[in-house]
Scaffold this active site. Structure first.
Site, PDB file in Angstrom:
ATOM      1  N   GLU A  17      22.641  36.974  40.928  1.00 19.29           N
ATOM      2  CA  GLU A  17      23.709  37.696  40.229  1.00 19.29           C
ATOM      3  C   GLU A  17      23.310  38.042  38.798  1.00 19.29           C
ATOM      4  OE1 GLU A  17      27.772  36.836  41.037  1.00 19.29           O
ATOM      5  OE2 GLU A  17      28.187  36.598  38.902  1.00 19.29           O
ATOM      6  N   THR A  48      28.085  41.993  38.168  1.00 21.37           N
ATOM      7  CA  THR A  48      29.481  41.729  37.837  1.00 21.37           C
ATOM      8  C   THR A  48      30.089  42.929  37.125  1.00 21.37           C
ATOM      9  OG1 THR A  48      29.003  40.738  35.696  1.00 21.37           O
ATOM     10  CG2 THR A  48      29.002  39.252  37.591  1.00 21.37           C
ATOM     11  N   GLY A 108      40.274  39.689  39.284  1.00 23.71           N
ATOM     12  CA  GLY A 108      39.896  39.606  37.869  1.00 23.71           C
ATOM     13  C   GLY A 108      40.783  38.625  37.128  1.00 23.71           C
ATOM     14  N   ALA A 124      43.408  40.287  45.148  1.00 23.23           N
ATOM     15  CA  ALA A 124      42.152  40.799  45.733  1.00 23.23           C
ATOM     16  C   ALA A 124      42.399  41.294  47.154  1.00 23.23           C
ATOM     17  CB  ALA A 124      41.100  39.694  45.718  1.00 23.23           C
ATOM     18  N   GLN A 175      32.852  30.177  43.679  1.00 24.28           N
ATOM     19  CA  GLN A 175      32.711  29.866  42.269  1.00 24.28           C
ATOM     20  C   GLN A 175      31.657  28.749  42.165  1.00 24.28           C
ATOM     21  OE1 GLN A 175      32.588  30.521  39.292  1.00 24.28           O
ATOM     22  NE2 GLN A 175      34.747  30.793  38.728  1.00 24.28           N
ATOM     23  N   GLN A 211      26.005  26.262  27.004  1.00 26.20           N
ATOM     24  CA  GLN A 211      26.736  26.817  28.146  1.00 26.20           C
ATOM     25  C   GLN A 211      27.772  25.838  28.686  1.00 26.20           C
ATOM     26  OE1 GLN A 211      23.038  27.045  30.521  1.00 26.20           O
ATOM     27  NE2 GLN A 211      23.888  28.932  31.327  1.00 26.20           N
TER      28      GLN A 211
HETATM   29  P1  FAD Z   1      42.785  36.475  44.196  1.00 26.71           P
HETATM   30  O1  FAD Z   1      42.099  36.210  45.479  1.00 26.71           O
HETATM   31  O2  FAD Z   1      43.725  37.626  44.130  1.00 26.71           O
HETATM   32  O3  FAD Z   1      43.534  35.137  43.758  1.00 26.71           O
HETATM   33  C1  FAD Z   1      44.072  35.003  42.445  1.00 26.71           C
HETATM   34  C2  FAD Z   1      45.172  33.956  42.445  1.00 26.71           C
HETATM   35  O4  FAD Z   1      46.298  34.466  43.163  1.00 26.71           O
HETATM   36  C3  FAD Z   1      44.796  32.654  43.149  1.00 26.71           C
HETATM   37  O5  FAD Z   1      45.414  31.602  42.462  1.00 26.71           O
HETATM   38  C4  FAD Z   1      45.368  32.799  44.551  1.00 26.71           C
HETATM   39  O6  FAD Z   1      45.716  31.541  45.126  1.00 26.71           O
HETATM   40  C5  FAD Z   1      46.627  33.648  44.273  1.00 26.71           C
HETATM   41  N1  FAD Z   1      46.953  34.544  45.385  1.00 26.71           N
HETATM   42  C6  FAD Z   1      46.078  35.292  46.090  1.00 26.71           C
HETATM   43  N2  FAD Z   1      46.749  36.008  47.041  1.00 26.71           N
HETATM   44  C7  FAD Z   1      48.053  35.699  46.894  1.00 26.71           C
HETATM   45  C8  FAD Z   1      49.248  36.099  47.573  1.00 26.71           C
HETATM   46  N3  FAD Z   1      49.192  36.991  48.586  1.00 26.71           N
HETATM   47  N4  FAD Z   1      50.428  35.570  47.166  1.00 26.71           N
HETATM   48  C9  FAD Z   1      50.505  34.691  46.131  1.00 26.71           C
HETATM   49  N5  FAD Z   1      49.394  34.265  45.457  1.00 26.71           N
HETATM   50  C10 FAD Z   1      48.197  34.772  45.844  1.00 26.71           C
HETATM   51  N6  FAD Z   1      35.760  38.245  37.279  1.00 26.71           N
HETATM   52  C11 FAD Z   1      35.498  39.418  36.647  1.00 26.71           C
HETATM   53  O7  FAD Z   1      36.251  39.843  35.766  1.00 26.71           O
HETATM   54  N7  FAD Z   1      34.368  40.130  36.970  1.00 26.71           N
HETATM   55  C12 FAD Z   1      33.498  39.752  37.934  1.00 26.71           C
HETATM   56  O8  FAD Z   1      32.523  40.451  38.218  1.00 26.71           O
HETATM   57  C13 FAD Z   1      33.767  38.510  38.605  1.00 26.71           C
HETATM   58  N8  FAD Z   1      32.938  38.053  39.585  1.00 26.71           N
HETATM   59  C14 FAD Z   1      33.269  36.906  40.275  1.00 26.71           C
HETATM   60  C15 FAD Z   1      32.451  36.495  41.345  1.00 26.71           C
HETATM   61  C16 FAD Z   1      32.768  35.367  42.084  1.00 26.71           C
HETATM   62  C17 FAD Z   1      31.877  34.943  43.228  1.00 26.71           C
HETATM   63  C18 FAD Z   1      33.941  34.605  41.754  1.00 26.71           C
HETATM   64  C19 FAD Z   1      34.269  33.389  42.554  1.00 26.71           C
HETATM   65  C20 FAD Z   1      34.743  35.009  40.698  1.00 26.71           C
HETATM   66  C21 FAD Z   1      34.429  36.158  39.947  1.00 26.71           C
HETATM   67  N9  FAD Z   1      35.235  36.588  38.891  1.00 26.71           N
HETATM   68  C22 FAD Z   1      34.943  37.773  38.247  1.00 26.71           C
HETATM   69  C23 FAD Z   1      36.392  35.805  38.460  1.00 26.71           C
HETATM   70  C24 FAD Z   1      37.695  36.226  39.188  1.00 26.71           C
HETATM   71  O9  FAD Z   1      38.012  37.563  38.884  1.00 26.71           O
HETATM   72  C25 FAD Z   1      38.807  35.284  38.711  1.00 26.71           C
HETATM   73  O10 FAD Z   1      38.561  33.974  39.140  1.00 26.71           O
HETATM   74  C26 FAD Z   1      40.228  35.713  39.034  1.00 26.71           C
HETATM   75  O11 FAD Z   1      41.117  34.858  38.324  1.00 26.71           O
HETATM   76  C27 FAD Z   1      40.604  35.616  40.501  1.00 26.71           C
HETATM   77  O12 FAD Z   1      40.050  36.628  41.221  1.00 26.71           O
HETATM   78  P2  FAD Z   1      40.156  36.616  42.845  1.00 26.71           P
HETATM   79  O13 FAD Z   1      39.598  37.873  43.311  1.00 26.71           O
HETATM   80  O14 FAD Z   1      39.629  35.359  43.394  1.00 26.71           O
HETATM   81  O15 FAD Z   1      41.774  36.661  42.988  1.00 26.71           O
END
Ligand code: FAD
Length: 287
Positions: A17, A48, A108, A124, A175, A211
């Site tokens: 990454e 990212t 995000g 997401a 993560q 870090q």
């Molecule tokens: P989601 O899957 O939408 O989840 C977010 C929260 O909402 C969680 O607490 C989940 O339990 C809850 N939730 C999900 N669906 C529902 C629903 N239907 N009803 C109620 N609650 C729900 N961030 C960046 O800004 N840029 C990047 O490039 C980036 N890359 C990443 C790569 C990886 C491998 C990981 C693991 C994280 C990355 N992140 C990045 C961080 C990520 O954007 C954050 O952790 C963010 O807070 C959550 O994103 P998510 O897509 O997991 O969210």
């Protein structure tokens, strides 16, 4: 090539990454960083994307550098926070136009001034469903072995993860975590929730003491005692800390592969030389 096919066809995968330069910073030395990583012949490379669309143009530039210039399949991160439907559509069109067919779809992190996502796609899972409507993409998502920081419980987080997979998330990248038992436990729970897409284990080599605080805050993980001992002993000796961090990440990966977790993702922090040291240590394992 689609990441879904790569994960299906290869016994062991190793992906790397990168993060793009800040929107105002031009491309800086990123071409050199991409080349350094590409020389390690990873299975794919991910790039990212800043939340709120910040930097998505640079994400696209780096993704093009990965795939078009260096010939490595690229996975473009796409982040929904604060973006309109039209803005996301435009980004998908840009990716399509450049032949990028792998997307890591994320909600995000919410910026400090935002209490809930004001973007069109709330979670997401909403973004993932839309991506599939708009094109022939392989789509991955994030998962959190320690539980996502906003989730009330790990159980609820897993219920939401199931919604994400049912919406079309075809693989999950974790993560970072520093205790493999946390991942094994999480995967057991995932299976009990009926989530059985490929899981790519995210490994962060912690090679410098500065870090550390940020990383543990981000991962939501408590510092494992074994790791804490290393930091306590070596954090004021940069060369020793670097060596110990590489050894720790190497050991984590060997244990994962020995236990059947065959897809490894290294958070390189744009340091190909650290990824190289780890991959050199595993040269008979990643063949
Ligand atoms: P989601 O899957 O939408 O989840 C977010 C929260 O909402 C969680 O607490 C989940 O339990 C809850 N939730 C999900 N669906 C529902 C629903 N239907 N009803 C109620 N609650 C729900 N961030 C960046 O800004 N840029 C990047 O490039 C980036 N890359 C990443 C790569 C990886 C491998 C990981 C693991 C994280 C990355 N992140 C990045 C961080 C990520 O954007 C954050 O952790 C963010 O807070 C959550 O994103 P998510 O897509 O997991 O969210």
């Amino acid at each position: 090539m689609k990441i879904t096919d790569i994960l299906k066809e290869r016994e062991i995968t190793v992906s790397l990454e990168l993060f793009p330069p800040k929107p105002t910073a031009g491309l800086g030395n990123i071409q050199k960083v991409v080349r350094g990583c590409a020389e390690l012949k990873p299975s794919f490379m991910s790039v990212t994307c800043g939340a709120g669309g910040g930097g998505s143009a640079n994400t696209l530039e780096v993704v093009k550098e990965v795939q078009q210039v260096n010939g490595i399949p690229a996975l473009a991160h796409l982040v929904a926070v604060a973006l309109s439907r039209e803005e996301i559509s435009a980004m998908l069109n840009d990716l399509k136009a450049q032949g990028i067919n792998n997307i890591m779809a994320l909600r995000g992190d919410l910026p400090p001034n935002m209490t809930e996502n004001t973007g069109y796609y709330k979670y997401a899972s909403d973004l993932i469903a839309e991506i599939h409507k708009q094109g022939d993409f392989a789509v991955g998502g994030g998962c959190y072995p320690e539980g996502h920081q906003e989730a009330e419980t790990l159980h609820k987080d897993l219920e939401h993860l199931k919604i994400k997979v049912d919406a079309g998330c075809q693989f999950l990248t974790t993560q970072m975590f520093f205790d493999n038992n946390v991942l094994y436990n999480f995967m057991f729970r995932m299976l009990k929730h009926g989530i059985d897409v490929p899981v790519v284990a995210g490994i962060m080599p912690v090679t410098n003491a500065r870090q550390i605080d940020r990383i543990f805050k981000l991962s939501g993980a408590p510092v494992p005692p074994r790791f804490k001992a290393i930091v306590d002993r070596f954090s004021d000796n940069p060369k020793a800390m670097r060596q110990a961090g590489i050894a720790y990440a190497t050991e984590q990966i060997i244990d994962l592969i020995a236990n059947g977790i065959n897809n490894i993702h290294i958070y390189t922090m744009n340091k190909p030389e650290i990824a190289k040291s780890i991959m050199d240590n595993l040269s008979e394992i990643f063949v």
